[in-house]
Design an enzyme around this catalytic site. Structure first.
Site, PDB file in Angstrom:
ATOM      1  N   PRO A  11       0.801  -1.225   0.000  1.00 25.95           N
ATOM      2  CA  PRO A  11       0.000   0.000   0.000  1.00 25.95           C
ATOM      3  C   PRO A  11       0.836   1.278   0.000  1.00 25.95           C
ATOM      4  O   PRO A  11       0.432   2.290  -0.571  1.00 25.95           O
ATOM      5  CB  PRO A  11      -0.847  -0.104   1.273  1.00 25.95           C
ATOM      6  N   LYS A  13       3.743   1.729  -1.579  1.00 29.99           N
ATOM      7  CA  LYS A  13       4.165   1.948  -2.965  1.00 29.99           C
ATOM      8  C   LYS A  13       2.997   2.404  -3.830  1.00 29.99           C
ATOM      9  O   LYS A  13       3.152   3.282  -4.679  1.00 29.99           O
ATOM     10  CB  LYS A  13       4.778   0.668  -3.546  1.00 29.99           C
ATOM     11  N   ASP A  69      10.613  -2.664  -7.990  1.00 33.85           N
ATOM     12  CA  ASP A  69      11.302  -3.472  -7.002  1.00 33.85           C
ATOM     13  C   ASP A  69      12.332  -2.556  -6.384  1.00 33.85           C
ATOM     14  O   ASP A  69      13.103  -1.901  -7.096  1.00 33.85           O
ATOM     15  CB  ASP A  69      11.952  -4.721  -7.589  1.00 33.85           C
ATOM     16  N   TYR A 156      11.840   1.490   5.897  1.00 33.22           N
ATOM     17  CA  TYR A 156      13.024   1.942   6.622  1.00 33.22           C
ATOM     18  C   TYR A 156      13.127   3.467   6.700  1.00 33.22           C
ATOM     19  O   TYR A 156      14.119   3.991   7.224  1.00 33.22           O
ATOM     20  CB  TYR A 156      14.287   1.378   5.952  1.00 33.22           C
ATOM     21  N   ASP A 157      12.132   4.193   6.203  1.00 35.30           N
ATOM     22  CA  ASP A 157      12.184   5.658   6.176  1.00 35.30           C
ATOM     23  C   ASP A 157      12.560   6.288   7.523  1.00 35.30           C
ATOM     24  O   ASP A 157      13.332   7.247   7.548  1.00 35.30           O
ATOM     25  CB  ASP A 157      10.860   6.249   5.683  1.00 35.30           C
ATOM     26  N   HIS A 182      14.514   7.814  -4.367  1.00 34.16           N
ATOM     27  CA  HIS A 182      14.864   6.831  -5.387  1.00 34.16           C
ATOM     28  C   HIS A 182      13.675   6.552  -6.299  1.00 34.16           C
ATOM     29  O   HIS A 182      13.811   6.475  -7.512  1.00 34.16           O
ATOM     30  CB  HIS A 182      15.350   5.547  -4.715  1.00 34.16           C
ATOM     31  N   ARG A 183      12.493   6.423  -5.711  1.00 35.28           N
ATOM     32  CA  ARG A 183      11.284   6.138  -6.492  1.00 35.28           C
ATOM     33  C   ARG A 183      10.898   7.355  -7.332  1.00 35.28           C
ATOM     34  O   ARG A 183      10.524   7.235  -8.490  1.00 35.28           O
ATOM     35  CB  ARG A 183      10.149   5.710  -5.558  1.00 35.28           C
TER      36      ARG A 183
END
EC number: 3.6.1.66
Length: 197
Positions: A11, A13, A69, A156-157, A182-183
């Site tokens: 959820p 992502k 991923d 891990y944020d 990154h995303r």
């Protein structure tokens, strides 16, 4: 609006990617909404797993698919947790359990050896037999903090510290995070490519 299946059941992502894709004219539907089970992640890299997930979702739904991923790679741990980020503390581990295991693993690691990076591979596949999936890689460098800080994000944020921002990823707003993560980087590359295709 073109319907595209998002090949994830995560959820966090889904929320991040749907927000980032809202202005692009893509109607993003999570694979879980279409009754698609998760693909088995048998790849050894983020790229292999993203392609497996996208191809599976496209095959089951007949729609174009986007798969992500991603994971956290810690330098001193040889890149771990890496592709196992979501199950670092075990197959059905929660985000909190994974985070606590990483903090415990790194409890004696000095500050100058806590470098890490989030990696995100996004794959866009036009159809299940697409011989040339589009692959985009974003990388976000930082450090592993000694304790959690912040309530935003997921995974891990709360322990991913960004020195130039002076805070963890969990202390950023969604908009701030999407601008530098990154995303966000991988998605920007994907959208730039799709716009110019």
């Amino acid at each position: 609006m073109q319907k595209v299946v998002l090949a994830t059941g995560n959820p966090g992502k889904v929320r991040e990617l749907a927000q980032l894709l809202a202005d692009f004219g893509l109607d993003i539907v999570a694979q879980t909404e279409l009754g698609v089970d998760s693909a088995e992640e048998t790849g050894l890299t983020f790229i292999e797993n993203a392609i497996l997930k996208a191809r599976h979702a496209a095959q089951v739904t007949g729609l174009p698919a986007i798969a992500d991923d991603s994971g956290l790679s810690v330098d001193i741990l040889g890149g771990a947790p890496g592709i196992y980020s979501a199950r670092y503390a075990g197959e059905n581990a929660t985000d909190q359990q994974n985070l606590e295991k990483l903090l415990d693993t790194m409890k004696d690691i000095p500050d100058d050896q806590r470098q890490a990076q989030f990696n995100c591979v996004l794959v866009y596949i036009r159809h299940a037999e697409d011989p040339t999936p589009l692959v985009f890689h974003g990388r976000w460098p930082g450090f592993i903090a000694h304790k959690s800080a912040g309530n935003g994000g997921f995974g891990y944020d709360p322990i991913f510290y960004i020195p130039e921002l002076g805070c963890t990823a969990a202390e950023l707003t969604g908009e701030q995070k999407n601008a530098v993560s990154h995303r966000g980087q991988a998605l920007k590359m994907m959208l730039d490519t799709l716009r110019n295709a």
